[in-house]
Design a protein around this motif. Structure first.
Motif, short mmCIF file in Angstrom:
data_model
loop_
_atom_site.label_atom_id
_atom_site.label_comp_id
_atom_site.label_asym_id
_atom_site.label_seq_id
_atom_site.Cartn_x
_atom_site.Cartn_y
_atom_site.Cartn_z
N GLY B 51 0.79 -1.23 0.00
CA GLY B 51 0.00 0.00 0.00
C GLY B 51 0.82 1.27 0.00
N ASP B 52 2.11 1.16 -0.26
CA ASP B 52 3.00 2.32 -0.20
C ASP B 52 2.83 3.18 -1.46
N ALA B 53 2.26 4.40 -1.28
CA ALA B 53 2.08 5.33 -2.39
C ALA B 53 3.10 6.45 -2.35
N GLY B 54 4.14 6.28 -1.54
CA GLY B 54 5.19 7.29 -1.46
C GLY B 54 6.19 7.15 -2.60
N SER B 55 7.09 8.10 -2.67
CA SER B 55 8.10 8.09 -3.75
C SER B 55 9.28 7.22 -3.33
N ASN B 56 9.00 5.95 -3.24
CA ASN B 56 9.98 5.01 -2.69
C ASN B 56 10.35 3.90 -3.67
N TYR B 57 10.13 4.17 -4.94
CA TYR B 57 10.37 3.15 -5.94
C TYR B 57 11.24 3.72 -7.07
N GLY B 58 11.78 2.81 -7.86
CA GLY B 58 12.47 3.19 -9.09
C GLY B 58 12.54 2.00 -10.01
N TYR B 59 12.73 2.26 -11.29
CA TYR B 59 12.92 1.13 -12.20
C TYR B 59 13.73 1.50 -13.42
N GLN B 60 14.35 0.47 -13.96
CA GLN B 60 15.05 0.55 -15.24
C GLN B 60 14.28 -0.32 -16.21
N ILE B 61 13.98 0.22 -17.37
CA ILE B 61 13.23 -0.53 -18.37
C ILE B 61 13.96 -0.48 -19.70
N MET B 62 13.91 -1.58 -20.43
CA MET B 62 14.32 -1.57 -21.84
C MET B 62 13.18 -2.18 -22.63
N PHE B 63 12.99 -1.68 -23.85
CA PHE B 63 11.82 -2.13 -24.60
C PHE B 63 12.12 -2.25 -26.09
N GLY B 64 11.36 -3.11 -26.72
CA GLY B 64 11.36 -3.25 -28.16
C GLY B 64 9.97 -2.97 -28.69
N ASN B 65 9.92 -2.16 -29.75
CA ASN B 65 8.64 -1.70 -30.28
C ASN B 65 8.81 -1.54 -31.78
N GLY B 66 8.27 -2.49 -32.58
CA GLY B 66 8.62 -2.50 -33.98
C GLY B 66 10.10 -2.77 -34.13
N SER B 67 10.80 -1.90 -34.86
CA SER B 67 12.25 -2.07 -34.98
C SER B 67 13.01 -1.15 -34.03
#
Lengths: 123, 168
Positions: B51-67
């Motif tokens: 239930g934590d809605a504070g600014s206590n998260y982070g993420y790194q994302i990589m994605f492929g979309n078409g080419s």
């Protein structure tokens, strides 16, 4: 290698792939292939005993509400010093029917090598 | 791997799991979702922990979309992940698929997740995406619940389910 479901060999599949091959990033999309969850496999000229390894997960294979979507993680080594790929993929069968069977197809018509196997688990 | 709970999402805009048991070592969260968001090809769904809605998260994302290939790092955030969910004008039957692994969800470290997800929101060659993430919740507490919420307040469609598994 492609996977097909319920014996459907029609152009009813989709996949989007993201890969890193050595130092190169890549992505590709196929809109109407005849199978999905593609795994690129080492073949005759690949380094000895090199193999592809992968895991595919298809949630809710018995659901009849939505089309069948899944994700795949793949690692493959099919070049002597290059073409070592780490890949992830989202793929779909554009059909809401329950999956009743899975067919693994060598897309070029060659044989799978000794030691190749596919394990299917139901969760 | 044992099923802890199935979250049936159809008709809801937010859902929180029951208290997670402490009898497992790892969590795996698997599901398919679609939104009913009217007139839109997609909606967004956030995942929060305890239930934590504070600014206590982070993420790194990589994605492929078409080419195209891309990636980004975002922090601090108020969510463990934000997923794109196909909505009313997306192709028939298209959905979001997710596979989230959270190792050692009761450990004393900050909690890390490995998420692989994808979706199709249009018939364009860029209409399908695959995303690979590493997610962080900067909290050493054991994870006791997962909350899923549609950012736009739209309900999820029939056939939307998320299963939570425990791994011994």
């Amino acid at each position: 290698m492609l996977l097909r479901f319920n014996g459907d060999a029609g152009a009813n599949y989709l996949w989007q792939r993201l890969l890193r091959s050595d130092t190169i990033n890549g992505a590709d999309y196929q809109s109407s292939p005849t199978g999905a969850f593609v795994v690129f496999c080492p073949a005759a000229t690949a380094p000895g005993d090199a193999a592809a390894t992968f895991e595919t997960i298809i949630p809710l294979h018995k659901s009849t509400d939505l089309h069948k979507y899944g994700v795949t993680r793949t690692g493959v080594h099919y070049g002597a010093t290059t073409s070592n790929n780490a890949e992830v993929q989202c793929a779909a069968w554009s059909n809401a029917a329950a999956i009743s069977s899975i067919t693994a197809v060598e897309a070029n018509g060659s044989l799978f090598a000794h030691g190749s196997y596919l394990k299917i688990e139901v969760i | 791997m044992n099923l802890i709970e199935t979250l049936s999402l159809a008709g809801l805009t937010t859902v929180t799991s029951a208290t997670l048991p402490s009898s497992y070592r790892h969590l795996r969260v698997v599901g398919v979702l679609r939104s009913t968001r009217s007139g839109q090809a997609s909606s967004s769904m956030d995942i929060r922990l305890n239930g934590d809605a504070g600014s206590n998260y982070g993420y790194q994302i990589m994605f492929g979309n078409g080419s195209s290939v891309g990636g980004s790092y975002q922090s601090p955030l108020d969510r463990f992940a934000r997923l794109t969910i196909p909505a009313a004008t997306a192709p028939t039957g298209a959905c979001e698929v997710l596979d989230l692994i959270i190792p050692a969800y009761r450990s004393g470290f900050n909690k890390q997740g490995l998420l692989l997800n994808g979706e199709r929101t249009s018939t364009a060659s860029t209409g399908m995406a695959i995303n690979a993430w590493t997610n962080e919740w900067r909290n050493t507490a054991a994870i006791s619940s997962l909350t899923l919420l549609d950012v736009n307040g739209a309900a999820w469609a029939t056939g939307s389910f998320v299963d939570i598994y425990g791994i011994a």
